[in-house]
Write an enzyme that holds these catalytic residues in place. Structure first.
Site, PDB file in Angstrom:
ATOM      1  N   CYS A 342      -4.087  64.179  14.840  1.00 32.96           N
ATOM      2  CA  CYS A 342      -3.757  63.411  13.441  1.00 32.96           C
ATOM      3  C   CYS A 342      -2.080  63.062  13.422  1.00 32.96           C
ATOM      4  O   CYS A 342      -1.175  63.517  12.778  1.00 32.96           O
ATOM      5  CB  CYS A 342      -3.810  64.526  12.568  1.00 32.96           C
ATOM      6  N   TYR A 371       4.597  63.541  35.030  1.00 26.56           N
ATOM      7  CA  TYR A 371       5.084  63.536  33.642  1.00 26.56           C
ATOM      8  C   TYR A 371       3.743  63.502  33.010  1.00 26.56           C
ATOM      9  O   TYR A 371       3.770  62.959  31.738  1.00 26.56           O
ATOM     10  CB  TYR A 371       6.159  62.661  33.427  1.00 26.56           C
TER      11      TYR A 371
HETATM   12  C1  LIG Z   1      13.785  64.536  36.654  1.00 29.94           C
HETATM   13  C2  LIG Z   1      14.707  64.720  37.702  1.00 29.94           C
HETATM   14  C3  LIG Z   1      14.569  64.166  38.912  1.00 29.94           C
HETATM   15  C4  LIG Z   1      13.344  63.453  39.271  1.00 29.94           C
HETATM   16  O1  LIG Z   1      13.248  62.109  38.682  1.00 29.94           O
HETATM   17  P1  LIG Z   1      12.107  61.114  39.154  1.00 29.94           P
HETATM   18  O2  LIG Z   1      12.628  59.733  38.226  1.00 29.94           O
HETATM   19  O3  LIG Z   1      11.046  61.611  38.767  1.00 29.94           O
HETATM   20  O4  LIG Z   1      12.268  60.700  40.640  1.00 29.94           O
HETATM   21  C5  LIG Z   1      15.453  64.510  39.920  1.00 29.94           C
HETATM   22  N1  LIG Z   1      16.652  65.283  39.795  1.00 29.94           N
HETATM   23  C6  LIG Z   1      17.047  65.682  38.348  1.00 29.94           C
HETATM   24  C7  LIG Z   1      18.279  66.318  38.297  1.00 29.94           C
HETATM   25  C8  LIG Z   1      15.799  65.373  37.422  1.00 29.94           C
HETATM   26  O5  LIG Z   1      16.208  65.706  36.325  1.00 29.94           O
END
Ligand SMILES: *Cc1c(COP(=O)(O)O)cnc(C)c1O
Length: 417
Positions: A342, A371
């Site tokens: 909703c 994600y």
């Molecule tokens: C999220 C994150 C990643 C990975 O990022 P991607 O774009 O999924 O490769 C690597 N290092 C840190 C510190 C992050 O927060």
């Protein structure tokens, strides 16, 4: 060539028909291809074959134990951002010497758990965190390996929510202040200053921001050497993008070549924290059409998956390809695909030309391995989806669909009611 392909009119995950998985496991369901995970890991690992390096998979992208185990089996470690992630990684059998710990808000108990587990290093994101880790390591009678996460003030030219290396970001320590903080850290009794770290953002589609970052950090490394601080590790973070629609990010090989050329003369062991690049296109989410509704101005395909299952479209306006699991639809329509939640923000695709889905049709949302499930929630008291891993002609459920009983686990009606 990837591993979600049609055979005739049927979408397959490797050698398994997606409709067979849906029939057995139900929908919504996340499906991961083991062969794709392996291929992506090897591409990244191979891109740095010429230099000492470790791939520390950024597990926040997809923390399912089966995914972790796949990468650990190939020699990978992890980048963690919480004690919960460390627990998952340990259960999946990670080598603690291949764990780096990032994040701006590490709590005492999490720092303690990481120290007791013997992780490689903390990527320290503030001046106060240095003191905190020194204090806790001292209390435990151990030394903490640390790197400073340097904020290089480089624009990765990506979505603002996933831009992390600009001055205004909450992440890391500003590059101008880093030398001074390194000197302070070097004087702390319970810290082992072994690395330098950066992570400028996610879904980057160019090599140049990475190269600009490396160049800035190299100047800092030179300054550190002049001050007698000699590091072992250079952690370049993650962020290499993938193709969701028509993006053309550099291949791991091109990224590897550029980074290797810039860093080779430093003689440091490189660490990488790829997340999305390893898992994004190794997974799909499959939902079923509940109703096809012609609104006054728009068509809606209402499915049994929603923003709680796949948040990226609502959160970032992200694009996920939409494909029919069985290509027997007649014609196409322009419609929104929406879930039962909703909220008007509950959509998975907007104003998209797509097959004319009808009640009961299965719909695959592509590039959902990163994600995706990891960001899912129970909003609207919706049990979270099942996760399945496919390997060749075999598939197994790697996370059961939640049951309604799971939704109220831990809740209590107080005695005064
Ligand atoms: C999220 C994150 C990643 C990975 O990022 P991607 O774009 O999924 O490769 C690597 N290092 C840190 C510190 C992050 O927060």
């Amino acid at each position: 060539m990837h591993h979600f392909q049609y055979k005739g009119d049927e979408l397959y995950a490797e050698e398994v028909a997606v409709k067979d998985i849906a029939a057995q496991v139900g929908t919504p369901v996340y499906i991961y291809s083991h062969a794709t995970l392996e291929r992506h890991y090897r591409a990244m690992d191979g891109a740095f074959a010429a230099v000492p390096h470790t791939i520390c998979y950024s597990m926040k992208a997809n923390s399912n134990l089966a995914v972790l185990k796949t990468f650990f089996g190939l020699g990978g470690g992890v980048d963690i951002v919480s004690g919960g992630e460390l627990h998952r990684a340990m259960v999946a059998g990670v080598d603690p010497a291949k764990v780096v710990y990032s994040g701006v808000g590490k709590k005492d108990d999490e720092i303690e758990y990481a120290l007791k587990s013997g992780i490689l290093m903390f990527n320290v994101e503030s001046e106060e965190e240095l003191d905190r880790i020194d204090l806790i390591a001292g209390r435990l009678g151990t030394k903490a390996g640390i790197a400073i996460r340097v904020n290089p003030d480089v624009d990765p030219e990506t979505h603002p929510y996933i831009t992390t290396g600009l001055k205004k970001a909450k992440f890391g320590i500003n590059i101008e202040r880093s030398l001074e903080q390194y000197k302070r850290a070097a004087g702390m009794a319970n810290l082992d200053v072994i690395g330098i770290d950066c992570h400028i953002g996610s879904q980057l589609t160019k090599v140049s921001p990475f190269v600009d970052t490396v160049r800035k950090l190299k100047r800092l490394i030179a300054g550190l050497r002049e001050s007698g601080i000699h590091l072992k590790y250079f952690d370049l973070g993650g962020g290499l993008g993938i193709t969701y629609s028509d993006e053309a990010p550099p291949l791991p090989a091109e990224y590897g070549e550029a980074i290797t050329a810039e860093t080779r003369d430093l003689g440091l062991h490189l660490l990488f924290e790829p997340g999305r690049n390893l898992v994004g296109n190794a997974g799909i989410m499959v939902g079923r059409c509940l109703y096809a509704k012609q609104g006054e101005e728009k068509n809606f395909v209402i499915v049994d998956a929603a923003m709680n299952d796949l948040a990226r479209p609502s959160l970032y306006g992200s694009y996920h390809g939409v494909q029919a699991v069985c290509r027997d639809q007649q014609g196409t329509i322009v419609a929104d695909i929406v879930g039962p939640i909703c909220e008007s923000g509950d959509f998975l695709a907007k104003d998209r030309e797509m097959p004319a889905f009808r009640q009961g049709d299965l719909i695959a949302f592509m590039s959902a391995g990163a994600y995706g499930f990891a960001m899912s929630s129970n909003y609207n008291s919706r049990p979270r989806a099942a996760e399945v891993m496919v390997k060749g002609a075999a598939f197994e459920v790697v996370r059961e669909r939640e049951k309604v009983e799971d939704l109220i686990r831990g809740e209590r009606i107080p005695s005064f009611l």
